[in-house]
Design an enzyme around this catalytic site. Sequence first.
Site, PDB file in Angstrom:
ATOM      1  N   HIS B 119      22.082  48.853  52.143  1.00 19.75           N
ATOM      2  CA  HIS B 119      22.603  48.289  53.412  1.00 19.75           C
ATOM      3  C   HIS B 119      24.118  48.381  53.442  1.00 19.75           C
ATOM      4  O   HIS B 119      24.723  48.882  54.396  1.00 19.75           O
ATOM      5  CB  HIS B 119      22.161  46.824  53.540  1.00 19.75           C
ATOM      6  CG  HIS B 119      22.760  46.099  54.714  1.00 19.75           C
ATOM      7  ND1 HIS B 119      22.080  45.874  55.896  1.00 19.75           N
ATOM      8  CD2 HIS B 119      23.985  45.543  54.887  1.00 19.75           C
ATOM      9  CE1 HIS B 119      22.868  45.226  56.744  1.00 19.75           C
ATOM     10  NE2 HIS B 119      24.029  45.001  56.155  1.00 19.75           N
ATOM     11  N   GLU B 120      24.783  47.907  52.401  1.00 17.57           N
ATOM     12  CA  GLU B 120      26.257  47.871  52.389  1.00 17.57           C
ATOM     13  C   GLU B 120      26.837  49.287  52.469  1.00 17.57           C
ATOM     14  O   GLU B 120      27.844  49.515  53.137  1.00 17.57           O
ATOM     15  CB  GLU B 120      26.761  47.159  51.139  1.00 17.57           C
ATOM     16  CG  GLU B 120      26.361  45.693  51.047  1.00 17.57           C
ATOM     17  CD  GLU B 120      26.722  44.879  52.291  1.00 17.57           C
ATOM     18  OE1 GLU B 120      25.982  43.938  52.607  1.00 17.57           O
ATOM     19  OE2 GLU B 120      27.726  45.211  52.961  1.00 17.57           O
ATOM     20  N   HIS B 123      27.326  50.475  55.820  1.00 18.55           N
ATOM     21  CA  HIS B 123      28.626  50.072  56.400  1.00 18.55           C
ATOM     22  C   HIS B 123      29.732  51.016  55.915  1.00 18.55           C
ATOM     23  O   HIS B 123      30.571  51.445  56.701  1.00 18.55           O
ATOM     24  CB  HIS B 123      28.984  48.643  55.983  1.00 18.55           C
ATOM     25  CG  HIS B 123      28.134  47.585  56.604  1.00 18.55           C
ATOM     26  ND1 HIS B 123      27.760  47.571  57.918  1.00 18.55           N
ATOM     27  CD2 HIS B 123      27.575  46.473  56.059  1.00 18.55           C
ATOM     28  CE1 HIS B 123      27.005  46.514  58.167  1.00 18.55           C
ATOM     29  NE2 HIS B 123      26.878  45.830  57.067  1.00 18.55           N
ATOM     30  N   HIS B 129      25.962  46.490  62.162  1.00 17.73           N
ATOM     31  CA  HIS B 129      24.618  45.925  62.070  1.00 17.73           C
ATOM     32  C   HIS B 129      23.741  46.397  63.222  1.00 17.73           C
ATOM     33  O   HIS B 129      24.199  46.645  64.313  1.00 17.73           O
ATOM     34  CB  HIS B 129      24.708  44.396  62.037  1.00 17.73           C
ATOM     35  CG  HIS B 129      25.092  43.899  60.694  1.00 17.73           C
ATOM     36  ND1 HIS B 129      25.876  42.792  60.482  1.00 17.73           N
ATOM     37  CD2 HIS B 129      24.835  44.392  59.448  1.00 17.73           C
ATOM     38  CE1 HIS B 129      26.068  42.605  59.192  1.00 17.73           C
ATOM     39  NE2 HIS B 129      25.437  43.559  58.542  1.00 17.73           N
TER      40      HIS B 129
END
Lengths: 81, 381
Positions: B119-120, B123, B129
Amino acid sequence: YTLKRAAKEDSRMGLVQKYLENYYGLTKETRQFFRRRDSDTVVGKIQKMQKFLGLEVTGKLDSSTLEVMLKPRCGVPDVGH
Amino acid sequence: FRTFPGMPKWRKTQLTYRIVNYTPDLPKEAVDSAIERALKVWEEVTPLTFSRVYEGEADIMVSFAVGEHGDFFSFDGPGESLAHAYPPGPGIYGDVHFDDDEKWTEDASGTNLFLVAAHELGHSLGLFHSANTEALMYPVYNSFTDLTRFHLAQDDVDGIQSLYGPPPASSDDTPVPTESVPPPPPPPETPAMCDPTLSFDAVSTLRGEVLFFKDRYFWRRTHWNIKPEFHLISAFWPSLPSNLDAAYEDHSKDTVFIFKGNRFWAVRGNEVQAGYPRSIHILGFPPTIRKIDAAVSDKEKKKTYFFVEDKYWRFDENSQAMELGFPRLIAEDFPGVEPKVDAALQAFGFFYFFSGSSQFEFDPNARMVTHILKSNSWLHC
């Protein structure tokens, strides 16, 4: 009992306020309105959060909303820079 | 999906990453593996490639920290915010910070490092998101994600490809007609326990039970259940590969050694031991050996047999060294056992050699095959 409930209410409002500040760009100056949940800024933020997280958009801090807010998450905000 | 305001993205496709420090919750190898697998998630759907650097500045600096850690985004103790990352750009941009007040794990017993890292890193590559609750980029951690079947949601793929496009067709890909998108590969079939043609990748005892490995799965024969249990390997050992080559239990160490290719792992219960995987060549195999086919350990004699094609080696567990005079031909010392051996097991004083759908019960005292059975006869078909 009332006092205890008020304290619990307070800590919950603190959590919600921090959540909206961290992830939904609630700015500090709206802090003084926060105790009155009906300030349209705060209700608007709650609705925005509910919409984003796939919750029913009520503008109210119902249990399902609070439940999601208590879950671990990514520290990156959901809105704004 | 959404991208960050201003749509920051990397202007190059070959990115570098550096793991600056480690959490005390996991062995370094587990952290390395989690970050590597998380990067591969994005690498597979974009033209991006990631190479690791061990010093100096990298595009993506990965670190663990608690509380205030120098970027004005303090962490908040256990729970709540697990980690954060910055969109593409110089300096702190692109970096990933994990809150080390979380309990980082390889499985779902704590906060799964691979899942949060994937997930990170979304980014770090420019994804903000997503409001799609199925997407990896949804902000709330989903502890029920099935790690064994993890894959990006279409929303994630659409998002990252809106920034970088799809992966280049690799040179050996036959050009696929653009109008028809090839159907996704069928999900791998789960092997049928009572298929008469069933063969095994590896077999091992484990604390009195017997494990039969096949593809991504294993059957577990226990004392308390006549019906074998069927599990994904990754449900017990997330960092182990599938399609194993061999496995054996060293009873004196309460450890099962698992082999694949030129590497092997040591597991105790469902804990992969630190310092693994290691090269099989440290056991004494010549460099020409790239993998082994099967292994079994004689717990009385404290000798371990390694089978490779039509030969075998014997390893002395006391001296921890391969014995001289090996390899020897399997046919010479185990007459009637036909190479190649897929898996091997010792039980009731016999050796059981699995070769395709056949199993040879071998009496080491009589030095002869006493029965030929179906490989899956242990599974009460």
